[in-house]
Design an enzyme around this catalytic site. Sequence first.
Site, PDB file in Angstrom:
ATOM      1  N   LEU A  88       0.829  -1.212   0.000  1.00 38.68           N
ATOM      2  CA  LEU A  88       0.000   0.000   0.000  1.00 38.68           C
ATOM      3  C   LEU A  88       0.862   1.260   0.000  1.00 38.68           C
ATOM      4  O   LEU A  88       0.593   2.210  -0.747  1.00 38.68           O
ATOM      5  CB  LEU A  88      -0.922   0.023   1.222  1.00 38.68           C
ATOM      6  CG  LEU A  88      -2.226  -0.764   1.159  1.00 38.68           C
ATOM      7  CD1 LEU A  88      -3.052  -0.496   2.413  1.00 38.68           C
ATOM      8  CD2 LEU A  88      -3.029  -0.408  -0.089  1.00 38.68           C
ATOM      9  N   TYR A  89       1.890   1.259   0.841  1.00 37.79           N
ATOM     10  CA  TYR A  89       2.777   2.429   0.928  1.00 37.79           C
ATOM     11  C   TYR A  89       3.443   2.682  -0.413  1.00 37.79           C
ATOM     12  O   TYR A  89       3.467   3.821  -0.904  1.00 37.79           O
ATOM     13  CB  TYR A  89       3.818   2.192   2.018  1.00 37.79           C
ATOM     14  CG  TYR A  89       4.779   3.340   2.220  1.00 37.79           C
ATOM     15  CD1 TYR A  89       4.332   4.579   2.665  1.00 37.79           C
ATOM     16  CD2 TYR A  89       6.147   3.191   1.981  1.00 37.79           C
ATOM     17  CE1 TYR A  89       5.211   5.642   2.861  1.00 37.79           C
ATOM     18  CE2 TYR A  89       7.041   4.234   2.176  1.00 37.79           C
ATOM     19  CZ  TYR A  89       6.560   5.454   2.615  1.00 37.79           C
ATOM     20  OH  TYR A  89       7.424   6.502   2.814  1.00 37.79           O
ATOM     21  N   ASN A  90       3.967   1.615  -1.031  1.00 38.09           N
ATOM     22  CA  ASN A  90       4.614   1.771  -2.335  1.00 38.09           C
ATOM     23  C   ASN A  90       3.641   2.290  -3.382  1.00 38.09           C
ATOM     24  O   ASN A  90       4.007   3.092  -4.243  1.00 38.09           O
ATOM     25  CB  ASN A  90       5.217   0.444  -2.794  1.00 38.09           C
ATOM     26  CG  ASN A  90       6.509   0.106  -2.072  1.00 38.09           C
ATOM     27  OD1 ASN A  90       6.915   0.816  -1.154  1.00 38.09           O
ATOM     28  ND2 ASN A  90       7.145  -0.978  -2.467  1.00 38.09           N
TER      29      ASN A  90
END
Length: 261
Positions: free
Chosen positions: A168-170
Amino acid sequence: MNTATHHAEHNAANSTANAARGVAIVTGASRGIGAAVALRLARDGHPVAVNYAASAREAEALVAQIVAAGGRAIAVKANIAKADEVRHLFETTAAQLGQPAVLVNNAGVMKVTTIAESTDALYDEMFDINVRGTLNTMREAAAKLANGGRVINFSTTALALNLPGYGLYNATKNAVEALTRVFAKELRGRGITVNAVAPGPVATALFLEGKTEEQIRHFASMPPLERLGEPDDIAAVVSFLAGPDSGWVDGQTLRANGGLA
């Protein structure tokens, strides 16, 4: 104009720029990398708007530190995920410090979880701050940033590592890099550069929290330079991108990670 004359005029312009730098907005600047960036830009001669969402005491202390050292700074509360608050951030900065010329999109959230265990709430939180927040500030910058200014977004070296738990962060930071490249082209004709910085692991309280000594040693051993980054390492890169020497760098992501990836 001959080449020697052109270079002389270019150098004179750079000297003037170094003497009086443009007003900078740094989001999420009350602590960590953001605070180091605000301090460095103030030392470079930029008046700085220290943006924060919740940490008023830390933001005010940072402003006091900048002012005590002879700089100009204000603290401005704004949740960058909300367009009206971002508008307030730009308007307050313009009224109290002058027209913004530098935007540093440092504010962000990182929660590590596998894709299988991700939740709608986690998705909303990370995309709201990391993507919508960056979009909101860029939209204001399109209307209100001085010609010849600088936009500096934040990505991450985690994109190159594809580590489990960072999906998700990426995804949010991939979006930031895409926005960075397109915005650089959309601002054609105004002399504004748009770039991103992608740090590797940096020894901030946020990074160190919840990690064992063994995990910290592992992250520190990963780059060829065999240490964690320090907030000042990243602030130095932002200083370059915010200053006159980066005028020919546009639409790029600079990976400041000690050679990790």
